[in-house]
Enzyme design. Structure first.
Site, mmCIF file in Angstrom:
data_model
loop_
_atom_site.group_PDB
_atom_site.id
_atom_site.type_symbol
_atom_site.label_atom_id
_atom_site.label_comp_id
_atom_site.label_asym_id
_atom_site.label_seq_id
_atom_site.Cartn_x
_atom_site.Cartn_y
_atom_site.Cartn_z
ATOM 1 N N HIS A 313 -2.981 -0.965 -0.397
ATOM 2 C CA HIS A 313 -2.405 -0.275 -1.560
ATOM 3 C C HIS A 313 -2.714 1.207 -1.536
ATOM 4 O O HIS A 313 -3.689 1.662 -0.941
ATOM 5 C CB HIS A 313 -2.918 -0.891 -2.869
ATOM 6 N N CYS A 314 -1.842 1.975 -2.172
ATOM 7 C CA CYS A 314 -2.106 3.368 -2.522
ATOM 8 C C CYS A 314 -1.909 3.430 -4.033
ATOM 9 O O CYS A 314 -2.370 2.542 -4.749
ATOM 10 C CB CYS A 314 -1.211 4.321 -1.742
ATOM 11 N N LYS A 315 -1.215 4.420 -4.549
ATOM 12 C CA LYS A 315 -0.942 4.427 -5.991
ATOM 13 C C LYS A 315 0.183 3.473 -6.347
ATOM 14 O O LYS A 315 0.031 2.561 -7.156
ATOM 15 C CB LYS A 315 -0.618 5.843 -6.474
#
Length: 485
Positions: A313-315
């Site tokens: 995940h990132c944002k």
């Protein structure tokens, strides 16, 4: 212009893939800058029919068709619709491909349509034409066993053209993926077992892709899951849903996810995952940017030594997440950059944004060689013939920047700190907010539910009326007769 009856007669006797109402070109595209005179001319274009099989046809029509005894027309233009972020319009996601294929198979097997030609038609909207052609092409690749090239050639018969797909960035676009890229991605995904419609769980896909339900998608089942970044607690904030790590833990444990890789600033304490038995890694780089070589290599090294599935995940779980998973797809499955991007977007629309697209193109050849060497090494051929070419390519690649220019300082970028990602709204925040604000759209199946309930109720009333007014009095009369004997 021929009348409809004349056109149908001409279509019925014309050779495959050339069934037009006249010899003019129906595939001319409308430009967004077309003048009213040009638009009027384009509106007069003739219809195009493309034979897929002896019973299945794809058509681009400039007026709505009328029903016929030997033809069944249907359209998915307003049924299977892409949910855009900005100017992106496709390709449609894996669930929609599944729904479309089920629809086609059902129509072809329907007893009431056995003698009818099944004609999937689309209108004049270029974006919907591209998505309709994408679905037809996917059906040809998945169910008819066509090669991507064969499917593409069928759809571009004559001068027919389709606009390419773009990214989910705000503003102009400098990189596009084509229908052929998408068909190659689907074909390779089939070959590698990334999806199987015989066991595809439509309800699960459509449930968990929603922002309120976790916002995650499998890119490679049982191996890579892309999801939006968790927060310290679950809430609705700044227009989008935020989920705590505990929201994901039950699903992750039930699906053998063993490792979490975080690419954005710290929005939660990693101990909440590690205390639950997961491995957790931080590989920070700025939102909307491309990763340093050290980040790419560390990501690949982690993934190559992990047992179980990996959740990345990132944002928003789109740009940075898609970029690194794309690197893995190119290295270990020899997908091209365009194919990797296409597959990522089919699984998780909006993936890989802006300069990240060109970054994957730049990395393609080096990652292919790395993958070849990796597989050769696994076979005990560490000193094989690919080693020299691999080493030379890496040394050459070190001298190039993303734009193909010489790297003046020849220094590896400093590791990214999460302090560099300011508290203001970034690209990931905006994409998450847009996705959270989407209103659920009623599909073709839910729309029929009220009718089904109403029909069932009316039938029940009718049956009750028949029983009470006719059958019940007759039975009572007979019973009275038996009593009097």
């Amino acid at each position: 212009m021929k009348r409809k009856s004349e056109r149908r007669s001409a279509w019925a006797t014309a050779p495959p893939c050339s069934r037009r109402s006249s010899s003019s070109s129906p595939g001319v595209k409308k430009s967004r800058s077309s003048t009213p005179q040009e638009l009027h001319r384009l509106e007069q274009q003739d219809d195009l029919y493309l034979d897929i099989t002896d019973r299945l046809c794809f058509a681009i029509l400039y007026s709505r068709p009328k029903s016929a005894t030997n033809e069944h027309y249907f359209s998915i233009d307003n049924e299977l619709e892409y949910e855009n972020f900005y100017a992106d319009f496709g390709p449609l996601n894996l669930a929609m491909v599944y729904r479309y294929c089920c629809k086609i198979n059902k129509k072809l097997k329907s007893i009431t349509m056995l003698r009818k030609k099944i004609i999937h038609f689309t209108g004049t909207d270029q974006r919907k034409q591209a998505n309709a052609a994408f679905l037809v092409g996917c059906y040809m690749v998945i169910y008819l066993g066509r090669t991507p090239e064969d499917a593409y050639r069928t759809l571009i018969f004559g001068d027919t053209a389709y606009i390419p797909f773009r990214d989910a960035a705000y503003g102009s676009c400098s990189f596009y993926i084509t229908l052929l890229d998408c068909f190659h991605a689907v074909k390779k995904a089939m070959q590698y077992g990334f999806f199987n419609f015989n066991s595809f769980n439509l309800d699960e896909y459509e449930h968990y892709e929603k922002a309120e339900n976790g916002d995650f998608n499998w890119i490679i089942p049982e191996r890579f899951l892309a999801f939006c970044g968790p927060h310290s607690r679950s809430r609705l904030e700044s227009g989008y849903h935020q989920h705590s790590p505990e929201t994901y833990i039950p699903y992750f444990k039930n699906h053998n996810v063993t490792t979490i890789i975080r690419l954005n600033k710290r929005m939660y304490d990693a101990k909440r995952f590690t205390d639950a038995g997961f491995d957790h890694h931080d590989l920070f780089f700025p939102d909307g940017s491309t990763p340093a070589e050290s980040i790419v290599q560390e990501f690949l090294d982690i993934c190559e030594n992990v047992k179980g599935a990996i959740a990345v995940h990132c944002k928003a779980g789109l740009g940075r997440t898609g970029t690194l998973i794309g690197c893995y797809l190119m290295k270990h499955y020899r997908m091209t950059a365009a194919e990797s991007i296409a597959w990522l977007r089919i699984c998780r629309p909006g993936s890989v944004i802006g300069p990240q697209q060109q970054f994957l193109v730049m990395k393609q050849s080096s990652l292919w060689l790395e993958g070849d060497y990796f597989r050769q090494k696994l076979r005990g051929q560490e000193n094989g013939p690919l080693r020299e070419a691999f080493s030379k390519h890496l040394s050459d690649a070190d001298d190039l920047s993303l734009n193909g220019l010489e790297n003046q300082d020849n220094q590896e970028p400093e590791p990214y700190s999460d302090d560099d990602e300011v508290s203001g709204m970034t690209q990931g925040d905006r994409l998450r907010a847009l996705k959270s604000r989407r209103q659920p759209k009623a599909s073709a199946i839910p729309l029929t539910c009220p009718l089904a309930v109403l029909t069932s109720a009316l039938c029940s009333v009718a049956i009750w009326w028949i029983v009470c007014d006719y059958i019940l009095p007759t039975l009572l009369f007979c019973l009275d007769g038996f009593r009097t004997q």
